[in-house]
Design a protein around this motif. Sequence first.
Motif, PDB file in Angstrom:
ATOM      1  N   LEU A 233       7.687  30.130   3.554  1.00 13.59           N
ATOM      2  CA  LEU A 233       8.732  29.637   4.458  1.00 13.59           C
ATOM      3  C   LEU A 233       8.119  28.896   5.629  1.00 13.59           C
ATOM      4  O   LEU A 233       8.610  27.856   6.057  1.00 13.59           O
ATOM      5  N   GLN A 237       8.756  25.229   6.701  1.00 19.85           N
ATOM      6  CA  GLN A 237       9.317  25.004   8.031  1.00 19.85           C
ATOM      7  C   GLN A 237       8.525  23.935   8.779  1.00 19.85           C
ATOM      8  O   GLN A 237       9.106  23.122   9.499  1.00 19.85           O
ATOM      9  N   HIS A 280      16.119  23.176   9.244  1.00 18.58           N
ATOM     10  CA  HIS A 280      15.010  23.576  10.110  1.00 18.58           C
ATOM     11  C   HIS A 280      15.445  24.738  11.002  1.00 18.58           C
ATOM     12  O   HIS A 280      14.710  25.705  11.175  1.00 18.58           O
ATOM     13  N   LEU A 283      16.129  27.941   8.766  1.00 20.05           N
ATOM     14  CA  LEU A 283      14.888  28.527   8.275  1.00 20.05           C
ATOM     15  C   LEU A 283      14.188  29.298   9.391  1.00 20.05           C
ATOM     16  O   LEU A 283      13.542  30.309   9.143  1.00 20.05           O
TER      17      LEU A 283
END
Lengths: 321, 409
Positions: A233, A237, A280, A283
């Motif tokens: 992640l 990101q 964005h 996340l």
Amino acid sequence: MTLAWTTFPLIWVGSLVTTYDAGMAVPDWPSTYGYNLLFYPWQTWIAGPWDLFIEHGHRLLGAFVGLITIAFLVVTFRCDRRRWMQWMALGMLIAVIAQGVLGGSRVLFDSRFLALIHGCTGPIFFSLTVIACVLTSPHTTREQAGTCSSAGHTLQRLSLFTAIFAFLQLVLGAHLRHVAVDTSHEVFRVTVFFHLLMATVVLAHGIALALHVRRHFHDYRPLRRAANGLALLLCLQMMLGGATWVVKYSWPTWLADFQFAASYTVTAQSLPQSLIVTAHVALGSLILATALMLFVRSLHLLQPSLNATSPNHRGLLGVVV
Amino acid sequence: MYESKTKRWSLLFFVLGISIMMSSGCNTSEAPFLLNTVYVRAKKNEGLGELNAAQQKNLADTLNAIFGTPDTPELPQIAGVDFPGLVDLEKLRVAAGPVGRNESGRELGLYRKHCVHCHGITGDGAGPTASFLNPYPRDYRRGTFKFKSTKGTDRPTHEDLSRILVQGIPGTAMPSFRILDEGELDSLVHYVRYLGIRGELERRLIETAADELEDEELFLDLDQPGSGIFQERVSLIKEELAAIVDSWTETQVTEVPPPPVDWGSDASIATGKKWFFSSTTNCSKCHGDTALGDGQTNDYDEWTKDWTLKVNVNPLEDLEKIREYERLGALHPRNARPRNLRQGIYRGGRRPIDLYWRIKQGIAGTPMPAASSQLSDDDIWHVIDYVMTLPYDALSKPQNVPENQREIR
């Protein structure tokens, strides 16, 4: 579980609200244009302008999450004998109400500052739901851990720090999103700088965490999966962060000699722009939640006593699923 | 051991996080129009008087009395000055103020929703994000715009401004706002003009004030509205405003003659090439012998020159003065870069007519000069011919040269 699954879309829609600056699309609260939230004519809602659609949708979804939180509270009190778990459920209900009131005040006072706080506390609530998920999952309650080793301590520390940094990063990000109209460019610059700095810090911690788990807790599957997921992640990101910059402010000048950069025209509120920016933000919440989840699991590893009085999870599952 | 340490650290970060949260945003209620203090300082560096705080406040108040505030804009109520089709109060009210919707569901606060984070609340081009962007966002307060159909430094037309809003400016941060409907674009154009007119009047008042005011004298002393000097200043404002408004209403689109009959032929391109490298036009001196935009790259645009070279402040040497400007909110001076013509990306639009306007009358506010006095209309078309083949030239894209592409260099 359900709770977490409905809160995540709430974060998405909530951040869409900011992406489209739709927070003030409906000027009153808790009513929508004078209607009770639930009785606002749905035809007007669906057919209305986009920002009204998402703002009202965000409100409806928020109310729905509130209802599920109440259900969760009831179920916890009836089926889970862990005292602190009941407290947590109660705390969550209070949190969700506070979050709603905060969102409402943001509208009533038309305040960017409250919007900013509302945006920072949203992810906290989401993390709470994920933690609740972990704590009530049969995995956690069944698995007998308890390696009181230094590896466990390191795990605990790493995950806690990742979570703290991830939250600070969220706060910084919220500052970038909710810039006041009269923010000076120096302040913005400094914020961007710290946002980037914090990004590297979080990434470093996340990767260290994943490596640590890989080395010491290879056999503990939920932990391993969460840590790997977190690292993944984080990488995603980072890319989304870069993409966010490009879709909003175009490519940096040092790329100007490349055709793709020179010919790129930013398009305000285009689909890719809003999707990337919103992803964005969402996340970011997910990363915070994952880090906290790892932290809770590490606590549990170190203190098996936490689940000494195991709940009757059949009942819990029955209602939640 | 570990744990107590961890706890202490986490507490520290928590406090830090909260304080970051509290430190900004509390003052979001109403952002005022701030005075162009950079220009005030520039006038001082030029050798004119320095305005003290009271005088500056008086000027700011004067402007607010004329133009209202960012939340409630007003049109100057000065007899003899009106704004035919330039600035419409209804439209301003849609573009100005905080973001939201009115009773009938119309979106308000468009400028704050879409533009302010780059162009700033006064239109100074120094919004929060500005320092990262290159080129910097436009400062409207000079009334100078780059990509337009009018002569030299003349004001742009309504179509020029709305074309930029719809198309955006490729290769820069200026977005395309094609999602907005016509009415919304219209309101924004009116608002840009409003900020431009306001900013220009502000500059002229600062010039007059720096030039004329004695110590402690206020530009408009409201305690003595009957005095001769007061009346004189009011009529000065009126004159200046009328002149500024005229410059916007009288601006005219440059007619574009049809290209010569041999346009597009090898001969036409060769003529264009000759002019491009000639010392009459100097194109290659700035854009480079390779046309990669690497010729003269150490010049500045007019927005920057206003407070640097024009007032004897050298951006590279008088660093202390530059720092003073930056403390007042100016963006760090940056060189104006000539375009790389081998990419075939034209910020002001890629139609031949756009290039005609750019080359014929230059790009206002930038070093790019007008070729109108050196070149005949036909020759301008030839130069355009040459410029438009540059991206397909062997040096640009060896692999992309069409089979029948003529040898140019």
